[in-house]
Design an enzyme around this catalytic site. Structure first.
Site, mmCIF file in Angstrom:
data_model
loop_
_atom_site.group_PDB
_atom_site.id
_atom_site.type_symbol
_atom_site.label_atom_id
_atom_site.label_comp_id
_atom_site.label_asym_id
_atom_site.label_seq_id
_atom_site.Cartn_x
_atom_site.Cartn_y
_atom_site.Cartn_z
ATOM 1 C CB THR A 150 -0.899 -0.011 1.264
ATOM 2 O OG1 THR A 150 -1.501 1.259 1.425
ATOM 3 C CG2 THR A 150 -0.092 -0.297 2.527
ATOM 4 C CG ASP A 151 -1.250 4.928 -0.855
ATOM 5 O OD1 ASP A 151 -1.742 4.234 0.057
ATOM 6 O OD2 ASP A 151 -1.901 5.795 -1.476
ATOM 7 C CD GLU A 152 -3.394 3.314 4.269
ATOM 8 O OE1 GLU A 152 -3.309 3.362 5.504
ATOM 9 O OE2 GLU A 152 -4.456 3.066 3.674
ATOM 10 C CE1 TYR A 175 -3.329 -2.745 5.664
ATOM 11 C CE2 TYR A 175 -3.250 -0.385 5.186
ATOM 12 C CZ TYR A 175 -3.301 -1.699 4.752
ATOM 13 O OH TYR A 175 -3.326 -1.983 3.402
ATOM 14 C CE LYS A 179 -0.016 -4.698 2.891
ATOM 15 N NZ LYS A 179 -0.464 -6.022 2.359
HETATM 16 P P1 NAD Z 1 -9.806 -7.337 2.166
HETATM 17 O O1 NAD Z 1 -9.780 -7.040 3.627
HETATM 18 O O2 NAD Z 1 -11.029 -7.051 1.370
HETATM 19 O O3 NAD Z 1 -9.481 -8.888 1.933
HETATM 20 C C1 NAD Z 1 -8.488 -9.562 2.633
HETATM 21 C C2 NAD Z 1 -8.651 -11.051 2.358
HETATM 22 O O4 NAD Z 1 -7.581 -11.739 3.032
HETATM 23 C C3 NAD Z 1 -9.960 -11.646 2.888
HETATM 24 O O5 NAD Z 1 -10.531 -12.496 1.926
HETATM 25 C C4 NAD Z 1 -9.535 -12.420 4.122
HETATM 26 O O6 NAD Z 1 -10.367 -13.530 4.406
HETATM 27 C C5 NAD Z 1 -8.129 -12.858 3.726
HETATM 28 N N1 NAD Z 1 -7.273 -13.101 4.902
HETATM 29 C C6 NAD Z 1 -7.091 -12.286 5.973
HETATM 30 N N2 NAD Z 1 -6.253 -12.862 6.866
HETATM 31 C C7 NAD Z 1 -5.893 -14.058 6.318
HETATM 32 C C8 NAD Z 1 -5.042 -15.106 6.743
HETATM 33 N N3 NAD Z 1 -4.400 -15.040 7.926
HETATM 34 N N4 NAD Z 1 -4.868 -16.172 5.950
HETATM 35 C C9 NAD Z 1 -5.512 -16.262 4.753
HETATM 36 N N5 NAD Z 1 -6.364 -15.313 4.303
HETATM 37 C C10 NAD Z 1 -6.538 -14.213 5.081
HETATM 38 O O7 NAD Z 1 -8.538 -6.590 1.578
HETATM 39 P P2 NAD Z 1 -8.352 -5.864 0.173
HETATM 40 O O8 NAD Z 1 -8.884 -4.500 0.263
HETATM 41 O O9 NAD Z 1 -8.805 -6.773 -0.900
HETATM 42 O O10 NAD Z 1 -6.759 -5.736 0.136
HETATM 43 C C11 NAD Z 1 -5.957 -6.758 -0.460
HETATM 44 C C12 NAD Z 1 -4.501 -6.354 -0.319
HETATM 45 O O11 NAD Z 1 -4.294 -5.106 -0.956
HETATM 46 C C13 NAD Z 1 -4.036 -6.191 1.121
HETATM 47 O O12 NAD Z 1 -2.740 -6.721 1.215
HETATM 48 C C14 NAD Z 1 -4.024 -4.694 1.327
HETATM 49 O O13 NAD Z 1 -3.057 -4.319 2.289
HETATM 50 C C15 NAD Z 1 -3.668 -4.206 -0.062
HETATM 51 N N6 NAD Z 1 -4.139 -2.859 -0.424
HETATM 52 C C16 NAD Z 1 -5.464 -2.562 -0.360
HETATM 53 C C17 NAD Z 1 -5.904 -1.304 -0.762
HETATM 54 C C18 NAD Z 1 -7.369 -0.944 -0.746
HETATM 55 O O14 NAD Z 1 -7.710 0.209 -1.081
HETATM 56 N N7 NAD Z 1 -8.277 -1.851 -0.429
HETATM 57 C C19 NAD Z 1 -4.980 -0.352 -1.213
HETATM 58 C C20 NAD Z 1 -3.619 -0.697 -1.265
HETATM 59 C C21 NAD Z 1 -3.224 -1.960 -0.875
HETATM 60 P P1 TYD Z 2 -10.676 4.041 4.324
HETATM 61 O O1 TYD Z 2 -11.656 3.663 3.271
HETATM 62 O O2 TYD Z 2 -10.794 3.400 5.671
HETATM 63 O O3 TYD Z 2 -9.216 3.815 3.701
HETATM 64 P P2 TYD Z 2 -7.772 4.288 4.268
HETATM 65 O O4 TYD Z 2 -7.887 4.658 5.696
HETATM 66 O O5 TYD Z 2 -6.968 3.046 4.071
HETATM 67 O O6 TYD Z 2 -7.351 5.427 3.384
HETATM 68 O O7 TYD Z 2 -10.763 5.598 4.533
HETATM 69 C C1 TYD Z 2 -10.581 6.510 3.459
HETATM 70 C C2 TYD Z 2 -10.602 7.902 4.032
HETATM 71 O O8 TYD Z 2 -11.926 8.173 4.524
HETATM 72 C C3 TYD Z 2 -9.687 8.076 5.231
HETATM 73 O O9 TYD Z 2 -9.124 9.398 5.176
HETATM 74 C C4 TYD Z 2 -10.595 7.955 6.440
HETATM 75 C C5 TYD Z 2 -11.917 8.488 5.923
HETATM 76 N N1 TYD Z 2 -13.146 7.877 6.506
HETATM 77 C C6 TYD Z 2 -14.177 8.697 6.958
HETATM 78 O O10 TYD Z 2 -14.096 9.940 6.902
HETATM 79 N N2 TYD Z 2 -15.307 8.101 7.467
HETATM 80 C C7 TYD Z 2 -15.427 6.751 7.562
HETATM 81 O O11 TYD Z 2 -16.478 6.266 8.074
HETATM 82 C C8 TYD Z 2 -14.366 5.934 7.076
HETATM 83 C C9 TYD Z 2 -14.469 4.423 7.152
HETATM 84 C C10 TYD Z 2 -13.239 6.535 6.542
#
Ligand code: NAD
Ligand code: TYD
Length: 390
Positions: A150-152, A175, A179
């Site tokens: 992630t960019d975070e 988190y 990562k």
């Molecule tokens: P998500 O939370 O929707 O899905 C996570 C999945 O991992 C779920 O299906 C869960 O059951 C599985 N999981 C969790 N713990 C596990 C374990 N111990 N063993 C096996 N499976 C397990 O997450 P997402 O949003 O799809 O994110 C996927 C990846 O992308 C993550 O690594 C996250 O850090 C990264 N990422 C997400 C975003 C975003 O905007 N969602 C952005 C940048 C990076």
């Molecule tokens: P989120 O979707 O949780 O992603 P991330 O924290 O990984 O960027 O949140 C996106 C942005 O929205 C973040 O700045 C937090 C804000 N946010 C709210 O303002 N209200 C909410 O209920 C949630 C879940 C997030």
């Protein structure tokens, strides 16, 4: 593994014919990636979805894939990435030669309440996967471990500037710290053992199957039910939004053309303040499902007038509610993704307006999915996270 230090694409690796282990394939991005590989590429290999099915994992995300490819070239294995023996057994049984590692605890707010699961899954789980890969893949040049990050990990930006692949890590939440730790381990395995890894650091995704604890799906579903739309702090935190299918295409390109040992930033080049995102969701909803015709808002207005509460809710915007901020809330994220554009030829195909419209339409058309994910554990989380903010 003999391509650890090479700086050219690996010709022995043919992702279109590979046996790919997708960890976390039942989650938001993982399930979109599996669909992307089967539907939008020339993929003829096998995908094994390895997922523990935590609260965030949902096999309903893949019903169509299971129906079409299940038992042929798609297999689901329920398992924890912390279970070394099970991972090893699955990688051996299916002759896996690519791992695309999505599995993670992914929600910042949950990491603030309970960091332990984040350390275990994101750090120790990733460690297990690279250990299995190192054990089983030594001497092979047709293998690849792709780590989704992630960019975070780069921290928080002020009003200007961007995150580059070379930006120093500065994570600020449990988190992002977990990562970051996993990224370091993966990179160390490349340098130390020659494990052919690639890493991608991506900005905020949105799209179908997004679990409604995250901002965009939460706001869509709350609005439709006439519930408050919680905006943390002043609503001016900035995120860089990327449509999930564009992310999946970038990952596919990295598997095909990416160089072992390299990191690729993937971003939407679409910076928006949270309050702008929430307002845009409200206006799309107003077009697709006007508030004045929404029975949930009509019922709410009737209840408000019975309780002598002033002001009728005229539109979804009236539901916007500023709530207590997230501790350590990163102010701004912005990805520079010139490297993947210039070196691999990737670009975003979806703009925010159309991506958001498609996303909202998906939630409106998938009421059963919504009902399913919001039952049980979800309700407890909403109470826990929002009760203290009101
Ligand atoms: P998500 O939370 O929707 O899905 C996570 C999945 O991992 C779920 O299906 C869960 O059951 C599985 N999981 C969790 N713990 C596990 C374990 N111990 N063993 C096996 N499976 C397990 O997450 P997402 O949003 O799809 O994110 C996927 C990846 O992308 C993550 O690594 C996250 O850090 C990264 N990422 C997400 C975003 C975003 O905007 N969602 C952005 C940048 C990076
Ligand atoms: P989120 O979707 O949780 O992603 P991330 O924290 O990984 O960027 O949140 C996106 C942005 O929205 C973040 O700045 C937090 C804000 N946010 C709210 O303002 N209200 C909410 O209920 C949630 C879940 C997030």
């Amino acid at each position: 593994m003999n391509n650890g230090n090479s700086n050219t694409a690996n010709e022995d690796l043919v992702p279109g014919l590979a046996n790919i282990l997708v960890t976390g394939g039942a989650g938001f991005i993982g399930s979109n990636f599996i669909r992307y590989a089967f539907a939008k590429t020339d993929f003829k290999g096998t995908i094994v979805n390895y997922d523990k099915l935590t609260y965030a994992g949902n096999l309903l995300n893949l019903t169509d894939i299971e129906e079409k490819f299940g038992g042929k070239n798609y297999f689901f294995e329920r398992g924890d990435i912390l279970d070394y023996e099970k991972v090893k057994q699955v990688v051996t049984k299916f002759k896996i030669n690519i791992i695309v590692h999505f599995a993670a605890e992914s929600h910042v707010d949950r990491s603030i309440f309970g960091p332990k699961d984040f350390v275990e899954t994101n750090i120790n789980g990733t460690f297990n996967l690279i250990e299995v890969s190192r054990q089983l893949w030594t001497g092979r040049s047709d293998v690849r471990f792709h780590h989704i990050s992630t960019d975070e990990v780069y921290g928080s930006l002020g009003d200007t500037g961007f995150f580059y692949e070379t930006t120093s890590y500065d994570p600020r939440s449990p988190y992002s710290a977990s990562k970051a730790a996993s990224d370091h381990l993966v990179r160390a395995y490349y340098h130390t053992y020659g494990l052919p890894v690639t890493i991608s650091n991506c900005s905020n995704n949105y799209g179908p199957c997004h679990f409604p604890e995250k901002l965009i799906p939460l706001v869509i579903l709350n609005a439709l039910e006439g519930k408050p739309l919680p905006v943390y702090g002043d609503g001016k935190n900035v995120r860089d939004w990327l449509y999930v299918e564009d992310h999946c295409e970038a990952i596919w390109m990295i598997l095909n053309k990416g160089i072992a040992g390299e990191t690729y930033n993937i971003g939407g080049e679409c910076e928006k303040k949270n309050i702008e995102v929430v307002r845009e969701i409200c206006s799309v909803l107003e077009r697709l499902c006007p508030a004045k015709d929404n029975p949930a808002l009509r019922t709410l207005n009737a209840a408000r007038s019975r309780m002598d509460q002033s002001g009728e809710l005229q539109s979804y915007q009236d539901l916007i509610t500023f709530v207590t901020d997230r501790p350590g809330h990163d102010r701004r994220y912005a990805i520079n993704c010139d490297k993947i554009k210039n070196e691999l030829g990737w670009t975003q195909r979806h703009d925010f307006e159309n991506g958001l419209k498609d996303t909202i339409a998906w939630y409106l058309n998938n009421a059963d999915w919504v009902k399913n994910v919001r039952s049980g554990e979800y309700a407890k989380w909403i109470e826990k996270n929002y009760i203290r903010r009101s």
